[in-house]
Design an enzyme around this catalytic site. Structure first.
Site, PDB file in Angstrom:
ATOM      1  N   LEU A   1       2.187  20.789  11.834  1.00 40.87           N
ATOM      2  CA  LEU A   1       2.196  19.981  10.608  1.00 40.87           C
ATOM      3  C   LEU A   1       3.375  19.006  10.604  1.00 40.87           C
ATOM      4  O   LEU A   1       3.753  18.465   9.578  1.00 40.87           O
ATOM      5  CB  LEU A   1       2.223  20.893   9.374  1.00 40.87           C
ATOM      6  CG  LEU A   1       0.990  21.793   9.236  1.00 40.87           C
ATOM      7  CD1 LEU A   1       1.145  22.781   8.084  1.00 40.87           C
ATOM      8  CD2 LEU A   1      -0.279  20.963   9.032  1.00 40.87           C
ATOM      9  N   SER A   2       3.948  18.794  11.794  1.00 40.22           N
ATOM     10  CA  SER A   2       4.970  17.764  11.997  1.00 40.22           C
ATOM     11  C   SER A   2       6.269  18.002  11.245  1.00 40.22           C
ATOM     12  O   SER A   2       6.818  17.089  10.633  1.00 40.22           O
ATOM     13  CB  SER A   2       4.434  16.376  11.631  1.00 40.22           C
ATOM     14  OG  SER A   2       3.608  15.936  12.643  1.00 40.22           O
TER      15      SER A   2
ATOM     16  N   SER B   1      21.800  23.850   8.477  1.00 40.28           N
ATOM     17  CA  SER B   1      20.436  24.125   8.026  1.00 40.28           C
ATOM     18  C   SER B   1      20.431  25.331   7.102  1.00 40.28           C
ATOM     19  O   SER B   1      20.844  26.431   7.495  1.00 40.28           O
ATOM     20  CB  SER B   1      19.521  24.406   9.231  1.00 40.28           C
ATOM     21  OG  SER B   1      18.362  25.085   8.780  1.00 40.28           O
TER      22      SER B   1
ATOM     23  N   ASP C   1       3.025  10.643  13.776  1.00 41.09           N
ATOM     24  CA  ASP C   1       3.667  11.568  12.841  1.00 41.09           C
ATOM     25  C   ASP C   1       4.810  10.886  12.089  1.00 41.09           C
ATOM     26  O   ASP C   1       4.981  11.070  10.880  1.00 41.09           O
ATOM     27  CB  ASP C   1       4.191  12.802  13.590  1.00 41.09           C
ATOM     28  CG  ASP C   1       3.120  13.446  14.444  1.00 41.09           C
ATOM     29  OD1 ASP C   1       1.925  13.200  14.181  1.00 41.09           O
ATOM     30  OD2 ASP C   1       3.472  14.172  15.386  1.00 41.09           O
TER      31      ASP C   1
END
Ligand code: GLA
Length: 373
Positions: A117-118, A66, A164
């Site tokens: 906000l998923s 990441s 979502d």
């Protein structure tokens, strides 16, 4: 290529060496109306936001990286970190009988984390689309969304519904997505806010929500109990006339679900007629129902909705699961600053944390980027 996609590609090269085979990205979402209806087999109307998580994927020994956390993780050791989402997707694909060979993947994104906000659906959807293309699986978007939900429910261990993942994989730019969460039929509904002179403001109350350890599961099981009391499969099948056979919490939760499902369908009609006055009225009614019957609002969310209404918003409501997180307001464009300033003041007066504001236009769902090589 989008900035997030470029960042994922660069992170891939830095971490794994060489260029990735492909890059995919997927958005977060807001929900315009239809809250806590998805796991009751009902209707939702989310739209994708122009904040995304991108993943660059290539062959290799296996590894996840990441760029946002500057952190490398092993591909298959579940550890409660961001990496459980891509691991979960690969696991769910394997469980469904697809052959997933080792792969290397680097992620970069700009979806605000932990604010409802998923971001989790965005990383799942980006991974799913990327692995589908990388391994030539040809799974299809709806089935990918179902696999992402399986990853979230059975691997990560959060009992979310399907909204979502559907929003992230199936939304299209300039539209909202009406989903029948029982049949999984999904239809784009045009949403041209600019033509209507409206802005969609999102207020992040910055009150952390934790879906797993809040009342989400509790609300779900009360709904299931209410359905059993009524002798029906899901609250989707209940009508107003059934409510007098319920009492206490079962009555309140079911009353929200029944009225909310009706509001979603009315809201779609309002959009088709370009009737934003009616659409806004339904948003306010949805918020009141979530606050009073479903009891998932917070003082911060209520303050935003009330302040937005006092300063000229057409409609406003909490969005997502509640218990903190974000609320949205549809505001005539010239009043945008007035509304956000008034909310900042109201939050300061109440000694709440400073809110963050975003303006969103309905954006595209998950996409493959051009091959960088
Ligand atoms: C969360 C879940 C969704 C949905 C909403 C409430 O966002 O992930 O599946 O249940 O809450 O509408």
């Amino acid at each position: 290529m989008r900035e997030t996609e470029q960042k994922a590609a660069e992170a891939y090269e830095k971490q794994f060496g060489g260029e990735p085979d492909l890059i995919a990205s997927a958005p977060g979402r807001i929900n315009l109306i239809g809250e806590h209806t998805d796991y009751n087999g009902g209707f939702v109307l989310p739209c994708a936001i122009d904040r995304r998580i991108a993943v660059a994927v290539g062959k290799g020994e296996g590894g996840l990286y990441s760029a946002d956390f500057e952190e490398a993780r092993e591909p298959d050791e579940k550890n409660g970190s961001w990496a459980d989402y891509p691991r979960g997707v690969a696991w769910a694909m394997g469980e469904a009988g697809h052959e997933i060979k080792p792969f290397e993947a680097a992620f970069a994104g700009d979806v605000p984390l932990g604010s409802g906000l998923s971001s989790s659906a965005a990383i799942e959807a980006a991974t799913a689309l990327a692995l589908d293309a990388h391994f030539g699986l040809d799974i299809g978007r709806k089935d990918l969304a179902v696999l992402c939900q399986r990853a979230e429910n059975d691997y990560v261990g959060v009992a979310s519904g399907i909204m979502d993942q559907f929003a992230s994989l199936l939304c299209e730019a300039g539209t909202a997505l009406l989903v029948d969460c029982r049949s999984l039929e999904a239809k784009c509904v045009p949403l041209d806010l600019a033509a209507a002179g409206l802005t969609l403001i999102v207020c992040d109350t910055r009150v952390e929500r934790g879906l797993a350890d809040t009342g989400y599961n509790d609300r779900r099981s009360t709904c299931e109990r209410a359905a059993r009391t009524l002798g029906i499969e899901e609250l989707r099948d209940a009508g107003e006339g059934d409510l007098n056979r319920l009492s206490g919490e079962e009555l309140k939760r079911a009353r929200h679900v029944v009225s909310e499902n009706a509001r979603v369908l009315e809201a779609v009609e309002a959009l088709k007629n370009n009737d934003f006055h009616e659409f806004g009225r339904l948003m306010y009614a949805s918020h009141a129902s979530l606050r009073d019957d479903y009891e998932v609002s917070t003082p911060e969310l209520d303050t935003f909705v009330q302040t937005a209404e006092q300063h000229g918003a057409k409609g406003a409501r909490l969005t997502g699961a509640g218990f903190g997180g974000c609320a949205i307001a549809l505001v005539p464009e010239p009043r945008t600053d007035v509304v956000t300033k008034a909310c900042e003041q109201a939050f300061a007066q109440a000694n709440f944390k400073d809110p963050a504001f975003y303006e969103f236009v309905p954006a595209a769902g998950a996409e493959l980027a051009e091959n960088p090589g």
